[in-house]
Design an enzyme around this catalytic site. Structure first.
Site, PDB file in Angstrom:
ATOM      1  N   LYS A 117      37.560  26.153  38.557  1.00 31.39           N
ATOM      2  CA  LYS A 117      37.362  27.448  37.901  1.00 31.39           C
ATOM      3  C   LYS A 117      37.434  27.292  36.385  1.00 31.39           C
ATOM      4  O   LYS A 117      38.241  26.507  35.879  1.00 31.39           O
ATOM      5  CB  LYS A 117      38.429  28.435  38.393  1.00 31.39           C
ATOM      6  CG  LYS A 117      38.215  29.875  37.946  1.00 31.39           C
ATOM      7  CD  LYS A 117      39.263  30.802  38.553  1.00 31.39           C
ATOM      8  CE  LYS A 117      39.058  32.247  38.145  1.00 31.39           C
ATOM      9  NZ  LYS A 117      40.065  33.150  38.742  1.00 31.39           N
ATOM     10  N   SER A 137      42.481  37.038  43.407  1.00 30.39           N
ATOM     11  CA  SER A 137      41.277  36.384  42.890  1.00 30.39           C
ATOM     12  C   SER A 137      40.889  35.075  43.577  1.00 30.39           C
ATOM     13  O   SER A 137      39.797  34.567  43.337  1.00 30.39           O
ATOM     14  CB  SER A 137      41.413  36.134  41.392  1.00 30.39           C
ATOM     15  OG  SER A 137      41.158  37.313  40.681  1.00 30.39           O
ATOM     16  N   SER A 185      38.246  37.240  41.140  1.00 35.18           N
ATOM     17  CA  SER A 185      37.521  36.689  40.015  1.00 35.18           C
ATOM     18  C   SER A 185      37.012  35.263  40.235  1.00 35.18           C
ATOM     19  O   SER A 185      36.106  34.827  39.528  1.00 35.18           O
ATOM     20  CB  SER A 185      38.400  36.710  38.770  1.00 35.18           C
ATOM     21  OG  SER A 185      39.500  35.838  38.910  1.00 35.18           O
TER      22      SER A 185
END
Lengths: 96, 473
Positions: free
Chosen positions: B78, B177, B153
């Site tokens: 990420k 997330s 997210s």
């Protein structure tokens, strides 16, 4: 209901430039969010005893102030990402 | 041709050590897969230019018989986890060209294990959002239906795993997330116990809530990555050593269902039916399933949307345009701040900073922030009581499957409601896992659904056990 001047104040405190159009959007959004999160005000019996019991479990953790790295070891890497610099310093506009 | 579809980490490890294929061949297979599908999905913000070189190093390690389970395993990271010398933008214009000057602890541990980093994945800006639409670089699409969001997210990380553009990935989870995008994409997502994985080098959002966690195809893979990244770290004072272990002959596990939370309106009918079927499935495997009384858990979302923005407003104060990141020059220093922060932060980041500033301001501190902390301890108390009776608390991961791109972007409060089941684990610091549990049919598309299991702090071992049982691993 919050007002547009409160949004302006929040933007100022947050050091964020927002347009007049955005002020209206933020007013609507933040008002609706505050309306939702405000439901916790109705929770009864949040005795201080509960809070202090939680707090007693929390403690600050510090590393020993020892074994410093060599001076200047990270200077180059950190300065490399600074937007403006002069010699080994980050350059900012004058404050006074 | 390597069949990427069915690969797991341990099988891949066996193939690599037996010499069925090399780490370089594997990396090249993933690079081709990315080339083929990522134009549509847009899971990645960048494919690293040295993937093959990293894989060559892994092959050397294998040749020297110094390999571990993760040596040569391709991973996607990420875009808010720092890897030294590589860009890390948090999907924000604020950090668009920021190059990490140091390794996060998780990146360091995975490098030492010989993992191959394929690239950095798309996300909601600064991890704020549940759809990946808040990325400054455009949305990621759900591999099951390109017209839908992948969740967020960590949407890029989940979509990359689901579309076989990586074997596994890392995400971060502040209010769901990792778990919610895993659920939307039909893969496994683990939010570890607060403190079990170091946050050093994770771009901070809500510091009392954030945890890095794996997104994988199987529970066993999540366990392997978790074991590689967990543990106390001197660079994160909140990190702890966790070592839950089920005694070998333990039987009669019990699952609690929080009826107070399940009464929430707005749960999709198919998702609810799937949840009930999942509970039946656990029963048929010998798990006890009972209702647990958790009267304060329904306030979790409200508590979360006070505490999180408060922490966001503090954490994002560091972006001043002076030391790193975007700099927009104005007439004076104050104007530099206003222009840089106004121009660098997207709408959701600005909204949360302002909301956090509001709940922390002197007139409202007691009514919001202080009260939220009190209710937070009541919620913790509910979980403490529940775990005296049951081993797990189970809910759906999200109240619905993935929604259409654009469907909720104009109404933030509606988007926030999707976090109703995931925020309690962050507020209390307990571990939680999302497991794929079925599909909702929508025309010719099958939209993945997920269930979530939570256990007591430090008891990831229980989640792995139940997760493997549920998925027949």
């Amino acid at each position: 209901m919050i007002e547009i001047k409160e949004i302006e104040k929040l933007a100022e405190l947050s050091r964020i430039e927002i347009s007049d159009e955005e002020k209206k959007t933020f007013l609507k959004d933040i008002d609706s969010i505050l309306g939702y999160v405000g439901q916790i005000k109705a929770v009864a019996g949040t005795a201080n005893s509960i809070n202090s019991r939680e707090e007693s479990k929390l403690k600050n953790i510090f590393r020993e102030d020892a074994n410093p790295h060599d001076p200047g070891q990270f200077t180059e890497d950190l300065l490399a990402v600074a937007p403006e610099k002069e010699n080994d310093c980050i350059k900012v506009k004058k404050i006074l | 041709m390597i069949n990427l579809k069915n690969l797991t980490i341990s099988e891949t490890h066996n193939h690599l050590t037996k010499g069925d294929f090399s780490a370089v061949e594997l990396a090249q297979a993933y690079l081709s897969a990315i080339k083929e599908t990522d134009g549509d999905i847009k899971a990645y913000l960048e494919i690293f230019p040295d993937v093959v070189e990293q894989a060559e190093e892994a092959d050397k390690k294998i040749a020297r018989k110094e390999e571990g389970l993760l040596t040569g395993i391709p991973l996607a990271i990420k875009d808010n986890i720092l890897i030294k010398g590589r860009k890390c933008s948090a999907a924000s214009k604020m950090l668009a060209d920021y190059v990490a000057p140091y390794d996060s602890t998780v990146a360091k541990r995975l490098k030492d294990a010989g993992a191959v980093f394929l690239g950095r994945t798309n996300m909601d800006e600064f991890a704020m959002g549940g759809s990946t639409e808040n990325s400054a670089f455009g949305p990621t699409r759900n591999p099951s239906d390109l017209s839908r969001v992948p969740g967020g997210s960590s949407g890029g990380s989940a979509a990359a795993v689901a579309s076989d553009e990586t074997l596994a990935s890392l995400g971060s989870d502040t209010g769901g997330s990792v778990r919610q995008p895993a659920s939307f994409c039909g893969v496994v997502g683990l939010k570890p116990s607060y403190g079990s994985v170091s946050r050093n080098g994770l771009i901070a959002m809500g510091s009392s809530l954030d945890q890095i966690g794996p997104i994988t195809k199987t529970v066993a893979d999540a366990e392997i990555i978790f074991n590689a990244i967990k543990g106390k770290d001197p660079m994160d004072g909140t990190s702890v050593e966790t070592a839950g272990a089920i005694s070998a002959n333990r039987k009669n596990f019990k699952i609690g269902i929080p009826s107070d939370l399940m009464d929430t309106e707005g749960i999709d009918e198919t998702a609810l039916k799937n949840f009930n079927e999942s509970a039946e499935r656990f029963k048929s495997m010998g798990y006890g399933v009972e209702c647990v009384n958790m009267p304060n858990v329904k306030y979790s979302l409200a508590v979360y949307y006070i505490i999180m923005p408060a922490e966001v407003s503090s954490n994002l104060a560091r972006f001043d345009g002076l030391r790193y990141g975007l700099h927009i020059s104005g007439k004076n220093l104050a104007e530099d701040y206003f222009l840089t922060r106004g121009g660098g932060f997207g709408i959701e980041a600005r909204r949360r900073i302002m909301l956090g500033t509001y709940v922390l301001s002197s007139g409202y501190y007691d009514a919001y922030y202080n009260k939220a902390n009190q209710v937070r301890s009541l919620i913790k108390n509910d979980y403490d009581e529940a775990f005296k009776k049951v081993d797990f608390v189970m809910t759906p991961t999200a109240p619905s499957p993935a929604w259409k791109i654009g469907e909720k972007i104009k109404n933030p409060m509606e988007m926030y409601l999707a976090d109703i089941f995931t925020t309690p684990a962050n507020i209390t610091g307990i571990p939680a896992i999302s497991l794929p549990s079925g599909f909702k049919k929508d025309g010719d598309k099958s939209l993945p659904l997920g269930i979530q299991l939570m256990s007591d702090h430090g008891r990831e071992d229980l989640l792995f056990k139940a997760g493997k049982d549920f998925l027949n691993e």
